[in-house]
Design a protein around this motif. Structure first.
Motif, short mmCIF file in Angstrom:
data_model
loop_
_atom_site.label_atom_id
_atom_site.label_comp_id
_atom_site.label_asym_id
_atom_site.label_seq_id
_atom_site.Cartn_x
_atom_site.Cartn_y
_atom_site.Cartn_z
N ARG A 62 -8.06 -3.31 -4.72
CA ARG A 62 -7.30 -2.38 -3.90
C ARG A 62 -8.14 -1.83 -2.76
NH1 ARG A 62 -2.80 1.13 -6.34
NH2 ARG A 62 -2.24 0.78 -4.18
N LYS A 63 -9.42 -1.52 -3.06
CA LYS A 63 -10.31 -1.09 -1.98
C LYS A 63 -10.49 -2.21 -0.96
CE LYS A 63 -13.13 2.39 -4.23
NZ LYS A 63 -14.28 2.51 -5.13
N ALA A 64 -10.63 -3.42 -1.48
CA ALA A 64 -10.80 -4.59 -0.61
C ALA A 64 -9.59 -4.74 0.31
CB ALA A 64 -10.96 -5.84 -1.47
N ALA A 65 -8.39 -4.58 -0.25
CA ALA A 65 -7.17 -4.73 0.54
C ALA A 65 -7.11 -3.67 1.64
CB ALA A 65 -5.94 -4.64 -0.35
N ARG A 66 -7.53 -2.44 1.31
CA ARG A 66 -7.46 -1.39 2.33
C ARG A 66 -8.48 -1.60 3.43
NH1 ARG A 66 -5.90 2.08 -1.91
NH2 ARG A 66 -7.99 2.87 -2.21
N ALA A 67 -9.68 -2.04 3.06
CA ALA A 67 -10.69 -2.32 4.09
C ALA A 67 -10.21 -3.45 5.00
CB ALA A 67 -12.02 -2.69 3.43
N ALA A 68 -9.69 -4.51 4.40
CA ALA A 68 -9.22 -5.65 5.19
C ALA A 68 -8.01 -5.26 6.03
CB ALA A 68 -8.89 -6.82 4.27
N ALA A 69 -7.16 -4.38 5.49
CA ALA A 69 -5.99 -3.91 6.23
C ALA A 69 -6.42 -3.15 7.48
CB ALA A 69 -5.12 -3.03 5.34
N PHE A 70 -7.49 -2.38 7.34
CA PHE A 70 -8.01 -1.62 8.48
C PHE A 70 -8.48 -2.57 9.58
CE2 PHE A 70 -11.27 1.01 10.63
CZ PHE A 70 -10.44 2.05 11.01
#
Lengths: 56, 258
Positions: free
Chosen positions: B156-164
């Motif tokens: 989930r952290k990975a997804a948010r970083a990549a989303a940014f």
């Protein structure tokens, strides 16, 4: 027929383009199927390990 | 809660989405495939020779739809990335990350077919033209999003970083689109227009638009299939995912479990 494949001398460019298009999209279609198999096998592996830990 | 929100929450719950997506995806794949085959026939056989480029122009029927898709996929990814960052909806994170590899695939096809078209028409496979360069940057942005997603262990952290990263990268999308107007270089301007008349004859335009439709439907088939895998992986500890894994097991493993 040979005329069709020659494409007025541009055959190589055209057929390689279409081949790249079809191959990349085929990979795109296969990838999630392989991914699903891998994830489901991982989940089963995790469950199996948990079970053997519970019943030694 | 109003009925619409209720419906939205229900669809957004991983097991429900998994089930619905599993039902829709094969249809999208089939329709996309059939439409694509019709468009290929139209583009390769029905469409007449171009008076200037001869048969070489036929690359347009794969190049242009893929180029449109490379931007469409980025837009889809960015919208979902925005929703994921603002409302932290799990499904949006998954959808955003599922669209990145598909967008990368379309961008790759665009670049390769474009250079194969460039060789006979411009005399070179590659030039640092504004359109070509910004499309290459688009490919690197996709790679950046995918790489960042897999570089961080917490999904989930990975997804948010990549989303940014995906959101920042959206600045490149209008640059790709308008590059042919802003910089007058080698790549030609748009031929097909939504507003106003297209600069292309009818028997050339229908295979092109059919292929565009086919690739859009294909994109959704792939997004749905990939997000199903993403949801299974994210929820691998939950009962619904375990049930699916056990139901899917080869016969001998099921009996071994008792």
């Amino acid at each position: 027929m040979a005329d069709f494949f020659a494409m007025g001398g541009y055959g190589a460019y055209i057929w390689v383009s279409y081949a790249v298009f079809l191959i990349v999209l085929a990979i795109d279609a296969i990838a999630p199927r392989l991914g699903r198999k891998r994830v489901l096998a991982e989940i089963r592996g995790k469950l199996k390990r948990q079970q053997t830990r519970k019943t030694p | 809660m109003n009925p619409f929100l209720l419906w939205f929450h229900k669809i957004g719950s991983p097991p429900t989405f998994y089930r619905i997506a599993g039902r829709i995806a094969p249809w999208c794949l089939g329709i996309g495939f059939v439409l694509g085959a019709i468009a290929l026939y139209g583009g390769l056989v029905v469409a007449p020779r171009d008076y200037q480029q001869g048969d070489a122009y036929r690359i347009i029927f794969v190049h242009v739809p893929c180029a449109w898709m490379s931007l469409f996929a980025y837009g889809f990814m960015a919208v979902n990335a925005f929703i994921a960052l603002v409302w932290r909806i799990k499904l949006s994170e998954i959808l955003a990350m599922a669209s990145a590899p598909i967008g990368a695939a379309f961008t790759f096809i665009t670049l390769v077919t474009g250079s194969l078209w460039g060789k006979p028409m411009w005399g070179t496979y590659w030039t640092w033209d504004a359109r070509l360069t910004s499309e290459l940057v688009l490919l690197f942005l996709y790679f950046g999003v995918i790489g960042l997603y897999y570089a961080i262990d917490d999904r989930r952290k990975a997804a948010r970083a990549a989303a940014f990263l995906a959101l920042i990268g959206i600045v490149n999308v209008p640059i790709v689109h308008f590059s042919v107007n802003w910089w007058n270089t080698l790549h030609q301007g748009s031929t097909v227009r939504l507003l106003g008349p297209s600069k292309i004859s009818g028997d050339m335009v229908w295979p092109l638009l059919t292929m565009a439709l086919a690739t859009h439907i294909w994109f959704f088939a792939s997004v749905l299939a990939r997000s199903r895998v993403g949801l299974l992986e994210l929820d691998s500890g939950k009962d619904w995912a375990r049930d699916i894994a056990l139901a899917d097991a080869p016969r001998d493993t099921v009996t071994a479990h008792g």
